[in-house]
Design a protein around this motif. Sequence first.
Motif, mmCIF file in Angstrom:
data_model
loop_
_atom_site.group_PDB
_atom_site.id
_atom_site.type_symbol
_atom_site.label_atom_id
_atom_site.label_comp_id
_atom_site.label_asym_id
_atom_site.label_seq_id
_atom_site.Cartn_x
_atom_site.Cartn_y
_atom_site.Cartn_z
ATOM 1 N N SER A 31 -4.464 -43.341 18.278
ATOM 2 C CA SER A 31 -5.369 -43.980 17.316
ATOM 3 C C SER A 31 -6.825 -43.929 17.762
ATOM 4 N N LYS A 32 -7.690 -44.049 16.792
ATOM 5 C CA LYS A 32 -9.134 -44.092 17.069
ATOM 6 C C LYS A 32 -9.475 -45.334 17.883
ATOM 7 N N GLU A 33 -8.828 -46.436 17.544
ATOM 8 C CA GLU A 33 -9.122 -47.704 18.208
ATOM 9 C C GLU A 33 -8.791 -47.651 19.695
ATOM 10 N N PHE A 34 -7.736 -46.941 20.058
ATOM 11 C CA PHE A 34 -7.396 -46.802 21.467
ATOM 12 C C PHE A 34 -8.308 -45.798 22.154
ATOM 13 N N GLN A 35 -8.498 -44.635 21.555
ATOM 14 C CA GLN A 35 -9.275 -43.567 22.171
ATOM 15 C C GLN A 35 -10.723 -43.975 22.418
ATOM 16 N N GLU A 36 -11.256 -44.850 21.579
ATOM 17 C CA GLU A 36 -12.658 -45.255 21.728
ATOM 18 C C GLU A 36 -12.818 -46.554 22.514
ATOM 19 N N ASN A 37 -11.716 -47.164 22.897
ATOM 20 C CA ASN A 37 -11.771 -48.430 23.641
ATOM 21 C C ASN A 37 -11.673 -48.139 25.140
ATOM 22 N N ILE A 38 -12.779 -47.759 25.731
ATOM 23 C CA ILE A 38 -12.818 -47.409 27.150
ATOM 24 C C ILE A 38 -12.499 -48.617 28.026
ATOM 25 N N GLU A 39 -12.914 -49.801 27.583
ATOM 26 C CA GLU A 39 -12.651 -51.022 28.351
ATOM 27 C C GLU A 39 -11.148 -51.270 28.460
ATOM 28 N N LEU A 40 -10.430 -51.112 27.352
ATOM 29 C CA LEU A 40 -8.984 -51.304 27.359
ATOM 30 C C LEU A 40 -8.312 -50.270 28.261
ATOM 31 N N GLN A 41 -8.754 -49.052 28.186
ATOM 32 C CA GLN A 41 -8.169 -48.005 29.017
ATOM 33 C C GLN A 41 -8.363 -48.313 30.500
ATOM 34 N N GLN A 42 -9.534 -48.806 30.856
ATOM 35 C CA GLN A 42 -9.804 -49.137 32.254
ATOM 36 C C GLN A 42 -8.936 -50.308 32.712
ATOM 37 N N LYS A 43 -8.735 -51.277 31.834
ATOM 38 C CA LYS A 43 -7.859 -52.409 32.167
ATOM 39 C C LYS A 43 -6.444 -51.923 32.448
ATOM 40 N N LEU A 44 -5.970 -50.987 31.633
ATOM 41 C CA LEU A 44 -4.632 -50.433 31.819
ATOM 42 C C LEU A 44 -4.515 -49.687 33.143
ATOM 43 N N VAL A 45 -5.570 -48.936 33.479
ATOM 44 C CA VAL A 45 -5.578 -48.207 34.746
ATOM 45 C C VAL A 45 -5.545 -49.180 35.925
ATOM 46 N N ASP A 46 -6.404 -50.172 35.876
ATOM 47 C CA ASP A 46 -6.469 -51.149 36.967
ATOM 48 C C ASP A 46 -5.145 -51.900 37.110
ATOM 49 N N MET A 47 -4.589 -52.313 35.970
ATOM 50 C CA MET A 47 -3.327 -53.038 35.987
ATOM 51 C C MET A 47 -2.195 -52.155 36.508
ATOM 52 N N GLY A 48 -2.184 -50.896 36.068
ATOM 53 C CA GLY A 48 -1.140 -49.975 36.498
ATOM 54 C C GLY A 48 -1.188 -49.708 37.985
ATOM 55 N N LEU A 49 -2.381 -49.474 38.510
ATOM 56 C CA LEU A 49 -2.531 -49.215 39.942
ATOM 57 C C LEU A 49 -2.139 -50.432 40.780
ATOM 58 N N LYS A 50 -2.387 -51.602 40.242
ATOM 59 C CA LYS A 50 -2.110 -52.838 40.981
ATOM 60 C C LYS A 50 -0.626 -53.199 40.968
ATOM 61 N N ASN A 51 0.039 -53.041 39.812
ATOM 62 C CA ASN A 51 1.381 -53.601 39.640
ATOM 63 C C ASN A 51 2.515 -52.599 39.498
ATOM 64 N N LYS A 52 2.197 -51.333 39.216
ATOM 65 C CA LYS A 52 3.240 -50.375 38.853
ATOM 66 C C LYS A 52 4.360 -50.315 39.882
ATOM 67 N N ARG A 53 4.029 -50.187 41.137
ATOM 68 C CA ARG A 53 5.035 -50.058 42.188
ATOM 69 C C ARG A 53 5.476 -51.409 42.752
ATOM 70 N N LYS A 54 4.583 -52.400 42.685
ATOM 71 C CA LYS A 54 4.878 -53.678 43.332
ATOM 72 C C LYS A 54 5.794 -54.562 42.491
ATOM 73 N N ASN A 55 5.500 -54.658 41.205
ATOM 74 C CA ASN A 55 6.262 -55.556 40.348
ATOM 75 C C ASN A 55 6.363 -54.962 38.954
ATOM 76 N N VAL A 56 7.501 -54.345 38.671
ATOM 77 C CA VAL A 56 7.695 -53.648 37.403
ATOM 78 C C VAL A 56 7.633 -54.596 36.219
ATOM 79 N N GLU A 57 8.198 -55.793 36.368
ATOM 80 C CA GLU A 57 8.222 -56.748 35.251
ATOM 81 C C GLU A 57 6.811 -57.187 34.875
ATOM 82 N N ILE A 58 5.983 -57.428 35.895
ATOM 83 C CA ILE A 58 4.582 -57.781 35.598
ATOM 84 C C ILE A 58 3.885 -56.611 34.920
#
Length: 321
Positions: A214-241
Motif C-alpha cells: 500500500s501507499k500508506e505503508f511505502q510512504e510511512n518511513i517512521e513505521l518502517q523504522q519502528k518495525l526494523v528496530d522492533m525486529g532487531l530487538k525482539n526477533k531472536r529473543k522473544n518471538v511472542e513479543i
Amino acid sequence: MEYMEYNEKKNLIKIIKKIVLVIVIGILLNSYLTSPSKAYKALDSYFKKTYGEEFVIKGIGRRRLKDREWYEAGIVFPKSYIDTPKENDRYYWGRGFAEIEAFGFDVGDSYGGVLLNESANEFYGKKLKELFGDNVLPVLEIDGEYKFTDFVREYSRVSKTISGGIYIFGRVESDKDREWYRKQIYEFVQFMKETGTFEYVALPINVLDKRVLSKEFQENIELQQKLVDMGLKNKRKNVEIFRRERRRLMNELPKNLTPYVKLEEINKTEIRNSVKWSVYNNLLTTGIYSPKYVESNSLEEEYGIKNYDKLSDVSFTYEEY
C-alpha cells in the motif's frame, strides 16, 4: 663450396625473416580482429540476429582459462528494458560470451536463461493466481544448461531443477488462515506433480503481509523504522513479543489502504531477501523439496523425504503472524 654455403645461409635467413614477418602480421591482424571493439560488434550483431532486437552490452572484459580465451560482457539485456523496472533488476540480466578464435569469435550468451525463467513464471503463474488470487509473484530459477527458452518444451526435453521463490501477498491472522495457505500450497504441489514438473524442486514459498504493497505503508518511513528496530530487538529473543509488536505497529495503518506497488514493478532480485523487502512482515515460510532433489543432493537428514501425498507434508519453517 663456401659460396654455396653462404647462399644457403642467406636464403635460410630470408625464409626465417618471411616466417617471422608472417607471424607478426598474423598476430597483429588477429589482435585487431579480436579487439574489445570487435568483440562488442560481434556481440551486438549476435543479439540482434538471435533475439530480433538491440541489446545493452556492458562490462566487456577479457578472460583466460588454460588454453581458452574469450571476452565476457557481464550485463546484457534488451534496450527495450531501459526506463522500466527490469533495467536495474539482475534477475533480467544475462551475459554475453565471445570466444576468441583464429581471426574472429564464437559468440554465445546466457540471456536465454532469463527467457526460460520468465516462461516458467508464466506457466505456473496461472495456477498460482487460481489458488491465491492476483497478489502472487513467482520468481523462479530454472537451473542448468538449456536448449529451448520455452519452459514446457525444455522440461519435456530434460528435467530441470526448479528453484527461486514464490511470494504471496495476503493476511494471516489466525490458525484458520494458516491452514488455508497450507491447503493451497499443497494443491500447488499437486499441480506440479500432475504436470510432471516435480522431479527436482527446491522452492521456498513465502506469505507476506499484503499491506506492505500500500501507499500508506511505502510512504510511512517512521513505521518502517519502528518495525526494523522492533525486529532487531525482539526477533531472536522473544518471538511472542515480536509477533505482538508487529501486529500492533501494522495496525497503526488505516483500514482503507491505497494500492500502490504493482507486482510487475517489484525488483525480483531484492525480494529474494523477503525480510528486508517486507520490513519484518514475512508471515509464513515453507520450503518445498522433491524426493529426487533431496536424494540427489544427499539432504535426507536436513529435509527428510516427503512425497507430498498428504497435507501435513507441507510444514511451515517460519510462522510469525
